[in-house]
Design a protein around this motif. Structure first.
Motif, PDB file in Angstrom:
ATOM      1  N   LEU A 123      28.812   9.074  15.981  1.00 14.78           N
ATOM      2  CA  LEU A 123      28.749   8.935  14.527  1.00 14.78           C
ATOM      3  C   LEU A 123      29.225   7.533  14.178  1.00 14.78           C
ATOM      4  N   SER A 124      28.360   6.769  13.536  1.00 16.19           N
ATOM      5  CA  SER A 124      28.682   5.406  13.100  1.00 16.19           C
ATOM      6  C   SER A 124      28.866   5.404  11.597  1.00 16.19           C
ATOM      7  N   ASP A 125      30.094   5.162  11.154  1.00 16.40           N
ATOM      8  CA  ASP A 125      30.368   5.038   9.721  1.00 16.40           C
ATOM      9  C   ASP A 125      30.416   3.549   9.405  1.00 16.40           C
ATOM     10  N   ASN A 126      29.294   3.025   8.947  1.00 15.80           N
ATOM     11  CA  ASN A 126      29.117   1.591   8.724  1.00 15.80           C
ATOM     12  C   ASN A 126      29.113   1.227   7.238  1.00 15.80           C
ATOM     13  N   ARG A 127      29.671   2.068   6.401  1.00 19.58           N
ATOM     14  CA  ARG A 127      29.599   1.842   4.955  1.00 19.58           C
ATOM     15  C   ARG A 127      30.248   0.537   4.514  1.00 19.58           C
ATOM     16  N   ALA A 128      31.243   0.051   5.223  1.00 25.90           N
ATOM     17  CA  ALA A 128      32.037  -1.083   4.746  1.00 25.90           C
ATOM     18  C   ALA A 128      31.600  -2.442   5.274  1.00 25.90           C
ATOM     19  N   ILE A 129      30.496  -2.498   6.010  1.00 25.13           N
ATOM     20  CA  ILE A 129      30.117  -3.787   6.607  1.00 25.13           C
ATOM     21  C   ILE A 129      28.831  -4.332   6.008  1.00 25.13           C
ATOM     22  N   ASN A 130      28.624  -5.616   6.279  1.00 20.30           N
ATOM     23  CA  ASN A 130      27.374  -6.280   5.926  1.00 20.30           C
ATOM     24  C   ASN A 130      26.501  -6.345   7.177  1.00 20.30           C
ATOM     25  N   VAL A 134      16.912   7.474  21.675  1.00 22.46           N
ATOM     26  CA  VAL A 134      18.043   8.014  20.924  1.00 22.46           C
ATOM     27  C   VAL A 134      17.501   8.709  19.676  1.00 22.46           C
ATOM     28  N   ARG A 135      17.918   9.945  19.449  1.00 26.48           N
ATOM     29  CA  ARG A 135      17.491  10.691  18.276  1.00 26.48           C
ATOM     30  C   ARG A 135      18.478  10.417  17.151  1.00 26.48           C
ATOM     31  N   ILE A 136      17.950  10.125  15.961  1.00 23.70           N
ATOM     32  CA  ILE A 136      18.755   9.561  14.881  1.00 23.70           C
ATOM     33  C   ILE A 136      18.548  10.313  13.579  1.00 23.70           C
ATOM     34  N   MET A 137      19.657  10.463  12.848  1.00 27.78           N
ATOM     35  CA  MET A 137      19.600  10.903  11.457  1.00 27.78           C
ATOM     36  C   MET A 137      20.439   9.921  10.658  1.00 27.78           C
ATOM     37  N   VAL A 138      19.976   9.585   9.464  1.00 28.49           N
ATOM     38  CA  VAL A 138      20.643   8.618   8.608  1.00 28.49           C
ATOM     39  C   VAL A 138      21.269   9.362   7.425  1.00 28.49           C
ATOM     40  N   PHE A 139      22.505   8.983   7.098  1.00 26.10           N
ATOM     41  CA  PHE A 139      23.280   9.671   6.063  1.00 26.10           C
ATOM     42  C   PHE A 139      23.977   8.666   5.157  1.00 26.10           C
ATOM     43  N   VAL A 140      24.414   9.152   3.985  1.00 28.91           N
ATOM     44  CA  VAL A 140      25.317   8.396   3.121  1.00 28.91           C
ATOM     45  C   VAL A 140      26.697   9.055   3.104  1.00 28.91           C
ATOM     46  N   ASP A 141      26.806  10.265   3.617  1.00 27.15           N
ATOM     47  CA  ASP A 141      28.049  11.031   3.629  1.00 27.15           C
ATOM     48  C   ASP A 141      28.474  11.311   5.073  1.00 27.15           C
ATOM     49  N   PRO A 142      29.649  10.834   5.491  1.00 27.07           N
ATOM     50  CA  PRO A 142      30.077  11.049   6.874  1.00 27.07           C
ATOM     51  C   PRO A 142      30.305  12.517   7.231  1.00 27.07           C
ATOM     52  N   ASP A 143      30.666  13.349   6.256  1.00 24.00           N
ATOM     53  CA  ASP A 143      30.851  14.774   6.542  1.00 24.00           C
ATOM     54  C   ASP A 143      29.523  15.432   6.903  1.00 24.00           C
ATOM     55  N   GLU A 144      28.472  15.073   6.188  1.00 25.51           N
ATOM     56  CA  GLU A 144      27.141  15.591   6.518  1.00 25.51           C
ATOM     57  C   GLU A 144      26.702  15.106   7.890  1.00 25.51           C
ATOM     58  N   ALA A 145      27.002  13.852   8.192  1.00 27.20           N
ATOM     59  CA  ALA A 145      26.654  13.294   9.499  1.00 27.20           C
ATOM     60  C   ALA A 145      27.348  14.063  10.612  1.00 27.20           C
ATOM     61  N   MET A 146      28.621  14.378  10.423  1.00 24.08           N
ATOM     62  CA  MET A 146      29.365  15.130  11.434  1.00 24.08           C
ATOM     63  C   MET A 146      28.786  16.528  11.608  1.00 24.08           C
ATOM     64  N   ARG A 147      28.445  17.183  10.508  1.00 24.84           N
ATOM     65  CA  ARG A 147      27.860  18.530  10.604  1.00 24.84           C
ATOM     66  C   ARG A 147      26.557  18.502  11.399  1.00 24.84           C
ATOM     67  N   TRP A 148      25.730  17.484  11.174  1.00 21.66           N
ATOM     68  CA  TRP A 148      24.480  17.381  11.931  1.00 21.66           C
ATOM     69  C   TRP A 148      24.773  17.235  13.423  1.00 21.66           C
ATOM     70  N   LEU A 149      25.694  16.342  13.772  1.00 19.45           N
ATOM     71  CA  LEU A 149      26.017  16.148  15.184  1.00 19.45           C
ATOM     72  C   LEU A 149      26.583  17.406  15.822  1.00 19.45           C
ATOM     73  N   GLU A 150      27.403  18.131  15.090  1.00 24.64           N
ATOM     74  CA  GLU A 150      27.989  19.358  15.640  1.00 24.64           C
ATOM     75  C   GLU A 150      26.911  20.387  15.983  1.00 24.64           C
ATOM     76  N   ASN A 151      25.818  20.349  15.245  1.00 27.81           N
ATOM     77  CA  ASN A 151      24.789  21.391  15.418  1.00 27.81           C
ATOM     78  C   ASN A 151      23.567  20.947  16.219  1.00 27.81           C
ATOM     79  N   VAL A 152      23.422  19.677  16.480  1.00 27.86           N
ATOM     80  CA  VAL A 152      22.262  19.214  17.220  1.00 27.86           C
ATOM     81  C   VAL A 152      22.451  19.504  18.708  1.00 27.86           C
ATOM     82  N   ASP A 153      21.381  19.895  19.354  1.00 24.35           N
ATOM     83  CA  ASP A 153      21.364  20.116  20.801  1.00 24.35           C
ATOM     84  C   ASP A 153      22.426  21.129  21.244  1.00 24.35           C
ATOM     85  N   ARG A 154      22.559  22.206  20.518  1.00 25.58           N
ATOM     86  CA  ARG A 154      23.504  23.258  20.919  1.00 25.58           C
ATOM     87  C   ARG A 154      22.869  24.067  22.038  1.00 25.58           C
ATOM     88  N   ARG A 155      23.580  24.118  23.143  1.00 27.83           N
ATOM     89  CA  ARG A 155      23.064  24.869  24.300  1.00 27.83           C
ATOM     90  C   ARG A 155      23.958  26.018  24.633  1.00 27.83           C
TER      91      ARG A 155
END
Length: 136
Positions: free
Chosen positions: A56-63, A115-136
């Motif tokens: 999870l890359s939280d890049n909100r604060a950079i240029n 690399v499979r990618i999803m783009v978000f504006v909310d880090p909590d949503e991003a974390m939820r996606w990662l937690e549920n992707v590729d569940r084996r």
């Protein structure tokens, strides 16, 4: 969810979520090449050491990254991250318009490398996606 703090500075924080096997960085402000590379390289180490595949890359604060850093990310860091097992990327995009365009370049090149990618504006949503992707 237990979170291990790996790095924490005025520029960035790097975390590892042990149960979910997720690497997360959060950039707090604009950072120079040395600090950028420190965070990204240590994240690759975490992928490798823990057989993790999610980031999870939280890049909100950079240029936008410099052309030199962009080239290093694409040509040096990306192949190392993929070799370490990276498969899923949740990207929280920067607020800055030009930085978002720069991130789009990464999305395209990383996708082409598998690399499979999803783009978000909310880090909590991003974390939820990662937690549920590729569940084996």
């Amino acid at each position: 969810m237990s979170k291990l703090t790996v790095l924490d500075s005025k520029f960035a924080s790097l975390y590892y979520y042990q149960e979910q096997k997720i690497v997360q960085h959060r950039f707090h402000r604009e950072l120079d090449s040395d600090h950028l590379r420190e965070v990204l390289n240590r994240g690759v180490d975490l992928l490798h050491e823990n057989k993790a595949c999610k980031w999870l890359s939280d890049n909100r604060a950079i240029n936008a990254h410099s052309p030199e850093d962009t080239q290093w990310i694409n040509n040096v860091w990306l192949p190392e991250a993929i070799a370490a097992g990276w498969k899923y990327w949740a990207l929280v995009v920067p607020d800055d318009f030009y930085a978002r365009i720069n991130m789009n370049e990464f999305v395209n090149s990383f996708w082409e490398m598998g690399v499979r990618i999803m783009v978000f504006v909310d880090p909590d949503e991003a974390m939820r996606w990662l937690e549920n992707v590729d569940r084996r």
